[in-house]
Design a protein around this motif. Structure first.
Motif, PDB file in Angstrom:
ATOM      1  N   SER A   1       5.638 -16.576  -5.275  1.00 42.65           N
ATOM      2  CA  SER A   1       5.729 -16.573  -6.812  1.00 42.65           C
ATOM      3  C   SER A   1       5.889 -14.982  -7.634  1.00 42.65           C
ATOM      4  N   LEU A   2       6.619 -14.458  -6.783  1.00 42.76           N
ATOM      5  CA  LEU A   2       6.716 -13.053  -7.210  1.00 42.76           C
ATOM      6  C   LEU A   2       6.950 -12.622  -8.781  1.00 42.76           C
ATOM      7  N   LYS A   3       6.364 -11.700  -9.155  1.00 45.86           N
ATOM      8  CA  LYS A   3       6.511 -11.330 -10.603  1.00 45.86           C
ATOM      9  C   LYS A   3       6.896  -9.773 -10.681  1.00 45.86           C
ATOM     10  N   PRO A   4       7.475  -9.499 -12.030  1.00 42.81           N
ATOM     11  CA  PRO A   4       7.997  -8.166 -11.803  1.00 42.81           C
ATOM     12  C   PRO A   4       6.853  -6.968 -11.619  1.00 42.81           C
ATOM     13  N   GLU A   5       5.643  -7.527 -12.135  1.00 44.74           N
ATOM     14  CA  GLU A   5       4.718  -6.444 -11.839  1.00 44.74           C
ATOM     15  C   GLU A   5       4.083  -6.263 -10.532  1.00 44.74           C
ATOM     16  N   ASP A   6       4.678  -7.212  -9.432  1.00 52.21           N
ATOM     17  CA  ASP A   6       4.764  -6.850  -8.013  1.00 52.21           C
ATOM     18  C   ASP A   6       5.768  -5.832  -7.684  1.00 52.21           C
ATOM     19  N   THR A   7       6.492  -5.239  -8.430  1.00 56.38           N
ATOM     20  CA  THR A   7       7.567  -4.170  -8.031  1.00 56.38           C
ATOM     21  C   THR A   7       6.530  -2.982  -7.514  1.00 56.38           C
ATOM     22  N   ALA A   8       6.688  -2.289  -6.339  1.00 58.38           N
ATOM     23  CA  ALA A   8       6.150  -1.316  -5.702  1.00 58.38           C
ATOM     24  C   ALA A   8       6.758  -1.153  -4.407  1.00 58.38           C
ATOM     25  N   VAL A   9       6.251   0.083  -3.903  1.00 57.95           N
ATOM     26  CA  VAL A   9       6.430   0.497  -2.494  1.00 57.95           C
ATOM     27  C   VAL A   9       5.263  -0.308  -1.510  1.00 57.95           C
ATOM     28  N   TYR A  10       5.627  -0.675  -0.809  1.00 56.75           N
ATOM     29  CA  TYR A  10       4.570  -1.564   0.215  1.00 56.75           C
ATOM     30  C   TYR A  10       4.209  -0.962   1.448  1.00 56.75           C
ATOM     31  N   TYR A  11       3.183  -0.808   1.673  1.00 55.25           N
ATOM     32  CA  TYR A  11       2.802  -0.009   2.968  1.00 55.25           C
ATOM     33  C   TYR A  11       1.930  -0.837   3.900  1.00 55.25           C
ATOM     34  N   CYS A  12       2.082  -0.981   5.079  1.00 53.40           N
ATOM     35  CA  CYS A  12       1.178  -1.430   6.031  1.00 53.40           C
ATOM     36  C   CYS A  12       0.371  -0.158   6.690  1.00 53.40           C
ATOM     37  N   ALA A  13      -0.884  -0.430   7.117  1.00 50.30           N
ATOM     38  CA  ALA A  13      -1.701   0.465   7.349  1.00 50.30           C
ATOM     39  C   ALA A  13      -2.575  -0.101   8.668  1.00 50.30           C
ATOM     40  N   GLY A  14      -2.993   0.859   9.830  1.00 55.68           N
ATOM     41  CA  GLY A  14      -3.804   0.429  11.043  1.00 55.68           C
ATOM     42  C   GLY A  14      -5.241   1.119  10.734  1.00 55.68           C
ATOM     43  N   MET A  15      -6.140   0.580  11.095  1.00 60.35           N
ATOM     44  CA  MET A  15      -7.463   0.842  11.237  1.00 60.35           C
ATOM     45  C   MET A  15      -8.017   1.139  12.672  1.00 60.35           C
ATOM     46  N   LYS A  16      -8.428   2.358  12.970  1.00 58.72           N
ATOM     47  CA  LYS A  16      -8.915   2.574  14.408  1.00 58.72           C
ATOM     48  C   LYS A  16     -10.096   1.893  14.777  1.00 58.72           C
ATOM     49  N   SER A  17     -10.364   1.468  15.972  1.00 64.30           N
ATOM     50  CA  SER A  17     -11.421   0.990  16.351  1.00 64.30           C
ATOM     51  C   SER A  17     -12.518   1.877  16.471  1.00 64.30           C
ATOM     52  N   GLY A  18     -13.705   1.859  15.940  1.00 70.54           N
ATOM     53  CA  GLY A  18     -14.628   2.949  15.644  1.00 70.54           C
ATOM     54  C   GLY A  18     -14.556   3.876  14.691  1.00 70.54           C
ATOM     55  N   GLY A  19     -13.558   3.593  13.956  1.00 73.68           N
ATOM     56  CA  GLY A  19     -13.145   4.803  13.040  1.00 73.68           C
ATOM     57  C   GLY A  19     -13.787   4.890  11.609  1.00 73.68           C
ATOM     58  N   GLY A  20     -14.830   3.902  11.500  1.00 73.76           N
ATOM     59  CA  GLY A  20     -15.529   3.747  10.460  1.00 73.76           C
ATOM     60  C   GLY A  20     -14.778   3.251   9.315  1.00 73.76           C
ATOM     61  N   GLY A  21     -14.031   2.216   9.479  1.00 73.84           N
ATOM     62  CA  GLY A  21     -13.446   1.456   8.278  1.00 73.84           C
ATOM     63  C   GLY A  21     -12.305   2.246   7.533  1.00 73.84           C
ATOM     64  N   ILE A  22     -11.813   3.119   8.082  1.00 74.24           N
ATOM     65  CA  ILE A  22     -10.724   3.966   7.561  1.00 74.24           C
ATOM     66  C   ILE A  22      -9.329   3.726   7.979  1.00 74.24           C
ATOM     67  N   TYR A  23      -8.215   3.453   7.135  1.00 72.84           N
ATOM     68  CA  TYR A  23      -7.016   3.186   7.678  1.00 72.84           C
ATOM     69  C   TYR A  23      -6.547   4.471   8.002  1.00 72.84           C
ATOM     70  N   ASN A  24      -6.147   4.644   9.431  1.00 77.24           N
ATOM     71  CA  ASN A  24      -5.697   5.816  10.064  1.00 77.24           C
ATOM     72  C   ASN A  24      -4.507   6.106  10.223  1.00 77.24           C
ATOM     73  N   TRP A  25      -3.632   4.934  10.338  1.00 74.35           N
ATOM     74  CA  TRP A  25      -2.009   5.018  10.413  1.00 74.35           C
ATOM     75  C   TRP A  25      -1.254   4.422   9.362  1.00 74.35           C
ATOM     76  N   TRP A  26      -0.148   5.030   9.047  1.00 78.99           N
ATOM     77  CA  TRP A  26       0.447   4.279   7.724  1.00 78.99           C
ATOM     78  C   TRP A  26       1.965   4.445   8.071  1.00 78.99           C
ATOM     79  N   GLY A  27       2.681   3.274   7.707  1.00 83.34           N
ATOM     80  CA  GLY A  27       4.078   3.140   7.748  1.00 83.34           C
ATOM     81  C   GLY A  27       4.614   3.809   6.729  1.00 83.34           C
ATOM     82  N   GLN A  28       6.128   3.993   6.700  1.00 80.87           N
ATOM     83  CA  GLN A  28       6.615   4.739   5.479  1.00 80.87           C
ATOM     84  C   GLN A  28       7.033   3.910   4.396  1.00 80.87           C
TER      85      GLN A  28
END
Length: 120
Positions: A85-112
């Protein structure tokens, strides 16, 4: 190091569904969780959903709950974001991110990022 590559974005119409994919490579054994974010023009990056890499329940932002579903396929080292049910307001750049084990809950790695445009 972990490399992330998103795919699946594009131009869709309001009401359509779309699934984004994020393929992880490299030291994936060090990944604790994966997440999806988006950034619309002129806005800050927004968290949408996260999922533990090895098991457990996903969590969602209020803006994603009910329409978006995050899932993973560990055999393929891939995380997905199903969007309905996509809406025009969903228009954006979508990124995935990875969180490192023991990294304190921070997303360390990002896609383009992958662009999604929803037309009305």
């Amino acid at each position: 190091q972990v490399q992330l590559v998103e795919s699946g974005g594009g131009l869709v119409q309001a009401g359509d569904s779309l699934r984004l994919s994020c393929a992880a490579s490299g030291r994936t054994l060090s990944v604790d969780a994966m997440g999806w974010f988006r950034q619309a023009p002129g806005k800050e990056r927004e968290f949408l959903a996260g999922i533990p890499w090895s098991g457990g329940s996903a969590n969602y932002a209020a803006s994603a709950k009910g329409r978006f579903t995050i899932s993973r396929d560990n055999a393929k080292n891939t995380v997905y974001l199903q969007m309905n049910s996509l809406k025009p307001e969903d228009t954006a750049v979508y990124y995935c991110a990875g969180m490192k084990s023991g990294g304190g809950g921070i997303y360390n790695w990002w896609g383009q990022g992958t662009q999604l445009t929803v037309s009305s």
